[in-house]
Design a protein around this motif. Structure first.
Motif, mmCIF file in Angstrom:
data_model
loop_
_atom_site.group_PDB
_atom_site.id
_atom_site.type_symbol
_atom_site.label_atom_id
_atom_site.label_comp_id
_atom_site.label_asym_id
_atom_site.label_seq_id
_atom_site.Cartn_x
_atom_site.Cartn_y
_atom_site.Cartn_z
ATOM 1 N N GLN A 1 0.849 -1.189 0.000
ATOM 2 C CA GLN A 1 0.000 0.000 0.000
ATOM 3 C C GLN A 1 0.889 1.245 0.000
ATOM 4 O O GLN A 1 1.738 1.413 0.851
ATOM 5 C CB GLN A 1 -0.896 0.013 1.223
ATOM 6 N N VAL A 2 0.670 2.098 -0.981
ATOM 7 C CA VAL A 2 1.459 3.314 -1.091
ATOM 8 C C VAL A 2 0.965 4.336 -0.073
ATOM 9 O O VAL A 2 -0.239 4.539 0.084
ATOM 10 C CB VAL A 2 1.359 3.901 -2.509
ATOM 11 N N GLN A 3 1.900 4.955 0.587
ATOM 12 C CA GLN A 3 1.534 5.956 1.585
ATOM 13 C C GLN A 3 2.569 7.077 1.603
ATOM 14 O O GLN A 3 3.774 6.832 1.544
ATOM 15 C CB GLN A 3 1.447 5.319 2.971
ATOM 16 N N LEU A 4 2.083 8.306 1.668
ATOM 17 C CA LEU A 4 2.935 9.474 1.852
ATOM 18 C C LEU A 4 2.525 10.132 3.156
ATOM 19 O O LEU A 4 1.338 10.368 3.382
ATOM 20 C CB LEU A 4 2.765 10.469 0.706
ATOM 21 N N VAL A 5 3.494 10.438 3.991
ATOM 22 C CA VAL A 5 3.208 11.051 5.289
ATOM 23 C C VAL A 5 4.065 12.296 5.440
ATOM 24 O O VAL A 5 5.304 12.209 5.467
ATOM 25 C CB VAL A 5 3.468 10.076 6.446
ATOM 26 N N GLU A 6 3.399 13.449 5.544
ATOM 27 C CA GLU A 6 4.097 14.698 5.757
ATOM 28 C C GLU A 6 4.235 14.968 7.252
ATOM 29 O O GLU A 6 3.378 14.568 8.050
ATOM 30 C CB GLU A 6 3.351 15.872 5.126
ATOM 31 N N SER A 7 5.296 15.667 7.600
ATOM 32 C CA SER A 7 5.510 16.075 8.988
ATOM 33 C C SER A 7 6.351 17.341 9.003
ATOM 34 O O SER A 7 6.904 17.734 7.970
ATOM 35 C CB SER A 7 6.205 14.961 9.777
ATOM 36 N N GLY A 8 6.433 17.963 10.170
ATOM 37 C CA GLY A 8 7.285 19.130 10.327
ATOM 38 C C GLY A 8 6.553 20.457 10.360
ATOM 39 O O GLY A 8 7.176 21.504 10.568
#
Length: 127
Positions: A1-8
């Motif tokens: 499963q493709v996942q992109l997780v932004e943070s900061g």
């Protein structure tokens, strides 16, 4: 499963800096350009920056040129957005996204030219 997780993201005073990170998982994106977009309340999602699959070419919207820097680490499947000299008008939810086409050299700045998207990270710049 493709996942992109932004943070900061976070709250910062005008003139301050933040570094956004985007962690990709589920597959390698080393052959795809990556982009950062942002969306302020009541406004359409807008292009911020793009980096080629190799990292050798970058492109920015005029309002962030000289203040923001996009970079990537393909070995870690990560993309970054260093934001300096932040202004209140930079306040928005910031999203990272993956270009639909492999090895695309042309500049892509429309949201529909990207597929996989993260959930976004809030950036708030106070005056």
């Amino acid at each position: 499963q493709v996942q992109l997780v932004e943070s900061g993201g976070g709250l910062v005073q005008a003139g301050g800096s933040l570094r956004l990170s985007c962690a990709a998982s589920g597959r390698s994106f080393s052959t795809y350009a990556m982009g950062w977009f942002r969306q302020a309340p009541g406004k359409e999602r807008e292009f911020v920056a793009r980096i080629s699959w190799s990292g050798g070419d970058t492109y920015y919207t005029d309002s962030v040129k000289g203040r923001f820097t996009i970079s990537r680490d393909n070995a870690k499947n990560m993309v970054y957005l260093q934001m300096n000299s932040l202004k209140p008008e930079d306040t928005a939810v910031y999203y990272c996204a993956v270009d639909r086409a492999r090895f695309r050299g042309s500049i892509t700045r429309r949201p529909d030219e990207y597929n996989y998207w993260g959930q976004g990270t809030q950036v708030t710049v106070s005056s």
